[in-house]
Scaffold this active site. Structure first.
Site, PDB file in Angstrom:
ATOM      1  N   SER A 289       0.870  -1.188   0.000  1.00 29.00           N
ATOM      2  CA  SER A 289       0.000   0.000   0.000  1.00 29.00           C
ATOM      3  C   SER A 289       0.902   1.231   0.000  1.00 29.00           C
ATOM      4  O   SER A 289       2.031   1.173   0.507  1.00 29.00           O
ATOM      5  CB  SER A 289      -0.868   0.014   1.258  1.00 29.00           C
ATOM      6  OG  SER A 289      -1.449   1.287   1.438  1.00 29.00           O
TER       7      SER A 289
ATOM      8  N   TYR B 258      -1.349  -1.242  10.288  1.00 26.10           N
ATOM      9  CA  TYR B 258      -1.510  -1.491   8.849  1.00 26.10           C
ATOM     10  C   TYR B 258      -0.260  -1.042   8.078  1.00 26.10           C
ATOM     11  O   TYR B 258       0.243  -1.763   7.210  1.00 26.10           O
ATOM     12  CB  TYR B 258      -2.746  -0.736   8.368  1.00 26.10           C
ATOM     13  CG  TYR B 258      -3.123  -0.950   6.926  1.00 26.10           C
ATOM     14  CD1 TYR B 258      -3.793  -2.111   6.528  1.00 26.10           C
ATOM     15  CD2 TYR B 258      -2.851   0.007   5.959  1.00 26.10           C
ATOM     16  CE1 TYR B 258      -4.156  -2.300   5.206  1.00 26.10           C
ATOM     17  CE2 TYR B 258      -3.207  -0.174   4.634  1.00 26.10           C
ATOM     18  CZ  TYR B 258      -3.863  -1.331   4.259  1.00 26.10           C
ATOM     19  OH  TYR B 258      -4.222  -1.517   2.948  1.00 26.10           O
TER      20      TYR B 258
ATOM     21  N   LYS C 254       2.245  -3.352   5.841  1.00 25.60           N
ATOM     22  CA  LYS C 254       2.448  -3.112   4.408  1.00 25.60           C
ATOM     23  C   LYS C 254       3.916  -2.763   4.100  1.00 25.60           C
ATOM     24  O   LYS C 254       4.403  -3.037   3.002  1.00 25.60           O
ATOM     25  CB  LYS C 254       1.502  -2.014   3.920  1.00 25.60           C
ATOM     26  CG  LYS C 254       0.022  -2.413   4.003  1.00 25.60           C
ATOM     27  CD  LYS C 254      -0.262  -3.666   3.185  1.00 25.60           C
ATOM     28  CE  LYS C 254      -1.722  -4.037   3.156  1.00 25.60           C
ATOM     29  NZ  LYS C 254      -1.988  -5.233   2.336  1.00 25.60           N
TER      30      LYS C 254
HETATM   31  P1  NAD Z   1     -11.619  -5.754   1.037  1.00 28.46           P
HETATM   32  O1  NAD Z   1     -11.834  -5.600   2.493  1.00 28.46           O
HETATM   33  O2  NAD Z   1     -12.734  -5.429   0.097  1.00 28.46           O
HETATM   34  O3  NAD Z   1     -11.118  -7.230   0.697  1.00 28.46           O
HETATM   35  C1  NAD Z   1     -10.176  -7.910   1.489  1.00 28.46           C
HETATM   36  C2  NAD Z   1     -10.350  -9.379   1.275  1.00 28.46           C
HETATM   37  O4  NAD Z   1      -9.446 -10.090   2.127  1.00 28.46           O
HETATM   38  C3  NAD Z   1     -11.761  -9.865   1.635  1.00 28.46           C
HETATM   39  O5  NAD Z   1     -12.223 -10.743   0.628  1.00 28.46           O
HETATM   40  C4  NAD Z   1     -11.556 -10.606   2.942  1.00 28.46           C
HETATM   41  O6  NAD Z   1     -12.483 -11.642   3.155  1.00 28.46           O
HETATM   42  C5  NAD Z   1     -10.156 -11.155   2.741  1.00 28.46           C
HETATM   43  N1  NAD Z   1      -9.529 -11.558   4.002  1.00 28.46           N
HETATM   44  C6  NAD Z   1      -9.468 -10.851   5.168  1.00 28.46           C
HETATM   45  N2  NAD Z   1      -8.852 -11.578   6.113  1.00 28.46           N
HETATM   46  C7  NAD Z   1      -8.499 -12.760   5.526  1.00 28.46           C
HETATM   47  C8  NAD Z   1      -7.842 -13.924   5.993  1.00 28.46           C
HETATM   48  N3  NAD Z   1      -7.415 -14.030   7.261  1.00 28.46           N
HETATM   49  N4  NAD Z   1      -7.652 -14.953   5.124  1.00 28.46           N
HETATM   50  C9  NAD Z   1      -8.085 -14.876   3.843  1.00 28.46           C
HETATM   51  N5  NAD Z   1      -8.734 -13.795   3.349  1.00 28.46           N
HETATM   52  C10 NAD Z   1      -8.929 -12.750   4.193  1.00 28.46           C
HETATM   53  O7  NAD Z   1     -10.335  -4.879   0.710  1.00 28.46           O
HETATM   54  P2  NAD Z   1      -9.668  -4.408  -0.661  1.00 28.46           P
HETATM   55  O8  NAD Z   1      -9.746  -2.943  -0.676  1.00 28.46           O
HETATM   56  O9  NAD Z   1     -10.165  -5.202  -1.823  1.00 28.46           O
HETATM   57  O10 NAD Z   1      -8.142  -4.785  -0.341  1.00 28.46           O
HETATM   58  C11 NAD Z   1      -7.416  -5.822  -0.963  1.00 28.46           C
HETATM   59  C12 NAD Z   1      -5.947  -5.641  -0.626  1.00 28.46           C
HETATM   60  O11 NAD Z   1      -5.488  -4.396  -1.140  1.00 28.46           O
HETATM   61  C13 NAD Z   1      -5.644  -5.609   0.871  1.00 28.46           C
HETATM   62  O12 NAD Z   1      -4.410  -6.258   1.124  1.00 28.46           O
HETATM   63  C14 NAD Z   1      -5.530  -4.134   1.173  1.00 28.46           C
HETATM   64  O13 NAD Z   1      -4.744  -3.891   2.304  1.00 28.46           O
HETATM   65  C15 NAD Z   1      -4.884  -3.636  -0.104  1.00 28.46           C
HETATM   66  N6  NAD Z   1      -5.075  -2.216  -0.347  1.00 28.46           N
HETATM   67  C16 NAD Z   1      -6.314  -1.678  -0.536  1.00 28.46           C
HETATM   68  C17 NAD Z   1      -6.437  -0.302  -0.759  1.00 28.46           C
HETATM   69  C18 NAD Z   1      -7.773   0.356  -0.996  1.00 28.46           C
HETATM   70  O14 NAD Z   1      -7.801   1.590  -1.126  1.00 28.46           O
HETATM   71  N7  NAD Z   1      -8.868  -0.353  -1.087  1.00 28.46           N
HETATM   72  C19 NAD Z   1      -5.301   0.493  -0.780  1.00 28.46           C
HETATM   73  C20 NAD Z   1      -4.060  -0.086  -0.579  1.00 28.46           C
HETATM   74  C21 NAD Z   1      -3.953  -1.449  -0.374  1.00 28.46           C
END
Ligand code: NAD
Length: 254
Positions: A149, A162, A166
């Site tokens: 991230s 977090y 990351k």
């Molecule tokens: P989200 O919350 O929509 O999806 C996260 C997914 O991870 C969900 O399907 C959840 O069930 C799964 N998950 C959580 N704990 C788990 C576990 N213990 N085992 C297996 N699966 C698990 O979030 P997102 O926005 O789609 O994020 C996806 C990735 O991208 C994450 O790693 C997040 O940190 C990263 N990210 C997101 C953003 C953003 O702006 N949305 C920005 C930077 C990084």
């Protein structure tokens, strides 16, 4: 064109792929003709993963399975990878996408909230990387892609847990890239900015407007913006890219 072999059908495991960015990645890899193992964090959400797997098979003519596994548990991460190996005969691509937030100022952050975020986001990625290493080494081919991230690079108030997880992903990625480069395995990280998913749904109108102002492209990203970059890193064409952190943030970090 090193390693180019269009005839090979690749198989991928995408963790946390029932929604958001993970779901878009599962779709993008299937669209490229890869078999996909969709992962839900628990049995409760397995039906969503099963529906997506069936949808991928129908839309893209690939094979897809759904497996419930909490990646923070080493034995479950191992079983997840084994299920994909049993079904597809290989795991060529691993996308460590699963992630959670438990935000709060550090002075008030509970030990549990710190540990849980590290356990899922960082240790979960390690568990899955470890589980695929031997099978990838045997095939002398592999693509590991870890979701970091912009917060892991620049930090963010209220996200000490977090941001640490990351940033840890970046260290993990670079260490593994060094360990595995000679085996035909690349390991890279993607650092999204603000992407429209359940994770950013919680932002208020004001917060959202303030963020949009800081993004050069003037909008939050779509899950597909991340999935497109992951699909490239997962491809044969990316064989000379390893140990990198690719920011996909619409210019936020400029
Ligand atoms: P989200 O919350 O929509 O999806 C996260 C997914 O991870 C969900 O399907 C959840 O069930 C799964 N998950 C959580 N704990 C788990 C576990 N213990 N085992 C297996 N699966 C698990 O979030 P997102 O926005 O789609 O994020 C996806 C990735 O991208 C994450 O790693 C997040 O940190 C990263 N990210 C997101 C953003 C953003 O702006 N949305 C920005 C930077 C990084």
């Amino acid at each position: 064109m090193t390693g180019e072999n269009a005839a090979v059908t690749r198989s991928a495991v995408v963790t946390g792929s029932t929604r958001g960015i993970g779901r878009a990645i599962a779709e993008a890899l299937a669209a490229k003709g890869m078999n996909v193992c969709v992962n839900s964090s628990s049995e409760r959400s397995l039906s969503v993963a099963q529906e997506l797997a069936a949808d991928l098979e129908q839309r893209f003519g690939v094979r897809a399975i759904a497996v419930a596994a909490d990646v923070s548990q080493a034995d479950q991460a191992k079983d997840l990878v084994q299920a994909a190996l049993d079904e597809f005969g290989a795991v060529d691509v691993l996308v460590n996408n699963a992630g959670i937030t438990r935000d709060g100022l550090a002075m008030r952050m509970s030990e549990e909230d710190f540990d849980q975020v590290i356990a899922v986001n960082l240790k979960g990625a390690f568990n899955c990387c470890k589980a695929v290493t031997r099978p990838m080494m045997k095939k002398r081919f592999g693509r590991m892609i870890n979701m970091s991230s912009v917060v892991g690079i620049h930090g963010n108030a209220g996200q000490a847990n977090y941001a640490a997880s990351k940033a840890g992903i970046i260290g993990l990625t670079k260490a593994l890239a060094k360990e595995l480069a000679s085996r035909g395995i690349t390991v890279n990280a993607v650092a999204p900015g603000f992407i429209e998913t359940d994770m950013t749904d919680a932002l208020g109108e004001k917060q959202r407007a303030a963020i949009e102002e800081r993004i050069g492209c003037g909008r939050l990203g779509a899950p597909e913006d991340i999935a497109n970059v992951v699909a490239f890193l997962a491809s044969e064409q990316a064989s000379y890219v390893t140990g990198q952190v690719i920011s996909v943030d619409g210019g936020l970090s400029l």
